[in-house]
Design a protein around this motif. Structure first.
Motif, PDB file in Angstrom:
ATOM      1  N   TYR A   1      43.735 107.764  15.441  1.00  0.00           N
ATOM      2  CA  TYR A   1      43.026 106.513  15.743  1.00  0.00           C
ATOM      3  C   TYR A   1      42.736 106.462  17.235  1.00  0.00           C
ATOM      4  O   TYR A   1      43.501 106.947  18.060  1.00  0.00           O
ATOM      5  CB  TYR A   1      43.798 105.286  15.271  1.00  0.00           C
ATOM      6  CG  TYR A   1      45.157 105.054  15.879  1.00  0.00           C
ATOM      7  CD1 TYR A   1      45.304 104.364  17.085  1.00  0.00           C
ATOM      8  CD2 TYR A   1      46.314 105.515  15.246  1.00  0.00           C
ATOM      9  CE1 TYR A   1      46.553 104.132  17.629  1.00  0.00           C
ATOM     10  CE2 TYR A   1      47.579 105.291  15.789  1.00  0.00           C
ATOM     11  CZ  TYR A   1      47.682 104.596  16.976  1.00  0.00           C
ATOM     12  OH  TYR A   1      48.924 104.369  17.518  1.00  0.00           O
ATOM     13  N   ARG A   2      41.588 105.896  17.579  1.00  0.00           N
ATOM     14  CA  ARG A   2      41.140 105.937  18.960  1.00  0.00           C
ATOM     15  C   ARG A   2      41.733 104.790  19.771  1.00  0.00           C
ATOM     16  O   ARG A   2      42.003 103.706  19.269  1.00  0.00           O
ATOM     17  CB  ARG A   2      39.611 105.935  19.045  1.00  0.00           C
ATOM     18  CG  ARG A   2      38.930 104.749  18.417  1.00  0.00           C
ATOM     19  CD  ARG A   2      37.425 105.013  18.321  1.00  0.00           C
ATOM     20  NE  ARG A   2      36.744 103.875  17.706  1.00  0.00           N
ATOM     21  CZ  ARG A   2      36.259 102.868  18.392  1.00  0.00           C
ATOM     22  NH1 ARG A   2      36.370 102.848  19.702  1.00  0.00           N
ATOM     23  NH2 ARG A   2      35.649 101.874  17.784  1.00  0.00           N
ATOM     24  N   LEU A   3      41.904 105.081  21.050  1.00  0.00           N
ATOM     25  CA  LEU A   3      42.531 104.146  21.963  1.00  0.00           C
ATOM     26  C   LEU A   3      41.629 103.900  23.163  1.00  0.00           C
ATOM     27  O   LEU A   3      40.741 104.692  23.466  1.00  0.00           O
ATOM     28  CB  LEU A   3      43.873 104.702  22.454  1.00  0.00           C
ATOM     29  CG  LEU A   3      44.932 104.997  21.399  1.00  0.00           C
ATOM     30  CD1 LEU A   3      46.132 105.671  22.043  1.00  0.00           C
ATOM     31  CD2 LEU A   3      45.354 103.721  20.696  1.00  0.00           C
ATOM     32  N   GLU A   4      41.903 102.835  23.839  1.00  0.00           N
ATOM     33  CA  GLU A   4      41.211 102.552  25.086  1.00  0.00           C
ATOM     34  C   GLU A   4      41.468 103.695  26.064  1.00  0.00           C
ATOM     35  O   GLU A   4      42.584 104.160  26.217  1.00  0.00           O
ATOM     36  CB  GLU A   4      41.747 101.245  25.667  1.00  0.00           C
ATOM     37  CG  GLU A   4      41.101 100.824  26.971  1.00  0.00           C
ATOM     38  CD  GLU A   4      41.700  99.543  27.516  1.00  0.00           C
ATOM     39  OE1 GLU A   4      41.317  99.146  28.623  1.00  0.00           O
ATOM     40  OE2 GLU A   4      42.563  98.957  26.832  1.00  0.00           O
ATOM     41  N   GLY A   5      40.407 104.156  26.702  1.00  0.00           N
ATOM     42  CA  GLY A   5      40.551 105.256  27.655  1.00  0.00           C
ATOM     43  C   GLY A   5      39.975 106.555  27.147  1.00  0.00           C
ATOM     44  O   GLY A   5      39.888 107.534  27.887  1.00  0.00           O
ATOM     45  N   GLY A   6      39.605 106.597  25.864  1.00  0.00           N
ATOM     46  CA  GLY A   6      38.902 107.768  25.350  1.00  0.00           C
ATOM     47  C   GLY A   6      39.736 108.724  24.539  1.00  0.00           C
ATOM     48  O   GLY A   6      39.189 109.543  23.810  1.00  0.00           O
TER      49      GLY A   6
END
Length: 286
Positions: A220-225
């Protein structure tokens, strides 16, 4: 594992992560020695879940490794137990928290962040310290505050002794095997506290134990790339179908620069409601 492209080569750090040991130290160290010999050297072994099991028998089983008769093949780190019913052995006092108990054998403690060979390792076992609630609350508060710093980019690895509540959200139909924790309501598995910490810490890898079964969530994607890969590990056992030892080679986030790579196939949004909404990536050029 994932890295960002840079102009210079960076050294990856190789680690092993083990699931609930439950006092099976001979089996743990024998397997670690074999893997280290064939695929190492590894920097360390990080253990999640219930490390000691039955305390009385664990003390006897661990004694040879503490007095030097047995060999700890790779430096090993463990946390406080997963809950109040799993107390630490008497020989492990609070003064050992964050310290080496014997050669190659370290007690991480209850909650915090340590840097091991350049990797930032966050850990939390908050449910296990009811005997010292104020101390545990303070450590968790410090852990949360560290994520508010302007230069905080996330951590490389997050270790927890229980699963995060809500990890099954946002997964496609059929992504979860019917054999995964068949006697449990999956929406009730894990704790909200660990899910909240996972959202705040933004780990590239989150390893957890406590359920006795192996499972790996879609990234799953997170803030910051970057993305997070959640890996649940089984108990240390002879059954090779249940994965309880995970090998990882990772360039520390502190050494990573440049633009993030394309998201892995199947990546979802963050499943935890505590995370800030991350804008979707821009569409590919046409």
């Amino acid at each position: 594992w994932q890295t960002w492209p840079t102009r210079r080569a960076m050294a990856a750090v190789k680690i092993l992560v083990a699931g609930d040991v439950e006092g099976n130290f001979d089996q743990l160290f024998a397997r670690v020695a074999k893997v280290n010999s064939s695929h190492g050297p590894f920097s360390c072994v990080l253990c999640v879940g219930d490390f000691f099991g039955d305390v009385a028998s664990a003390e006897a089983s661990l004694a040879p490794y503490l007095n030097g008769e047995g060999t700890i093949p790779v430096t090993t780190y463990f946390m406080a137990g997963p809950d109040d019913s799993k107390p630490l052995p008497n020989f492990i006092e609070s003064r050992y928290e964050g310290k080496e108990i014997a050669a190659g054998f370290h007690f991480l403690g209850t909650a915090g962040i340590q840097t091991l060979d350049g990797l930032s390792i966050a850990f939390a076992s908050p449910a296990s310290m009811a005997a010292a609630p104020e101390e545990t609350t303070a450590k968790l508060a410090t852990l949360r505050e560290s994520t508010k710093k302007a230069d905080f980019r996330g951590v490389d690895v997050f270790l927890s002794n229980v699963w995060p509540r809500g990890a099954f959200r946002l997964l496609d139909d059929g992504a979860i095997s019917a054999e995964l924790l068949p006697d449990r309501d999956l929406q009730e598995v894990g704790t909200e506290q660990i899910a909240e910490l996972a959202a705040l810490l933004r780990p590239r890898y989150h390893f957890c134990g406590g359920e006795g079964q192996a499972w790996q969530r879609a990234p799953y994607r997170l803030e910051g790339g970057h993305v997070c890969r959640l890996v649940a590990l089984a108990k240390v056992q002879a059954d090779k179908k249940q994965k309880w030892l995970h090998a990882l080679s990772l360039v520390p986030l502190s050494q990573v620069s440049g633009s993030p790579p394309a998201l892995p196939e199947g990546t979802t949004d963050n499943p935890y409601p505590y995370a800030r909404v991350v804008p979707p990536p821009p569409p590919p050029p046409t």
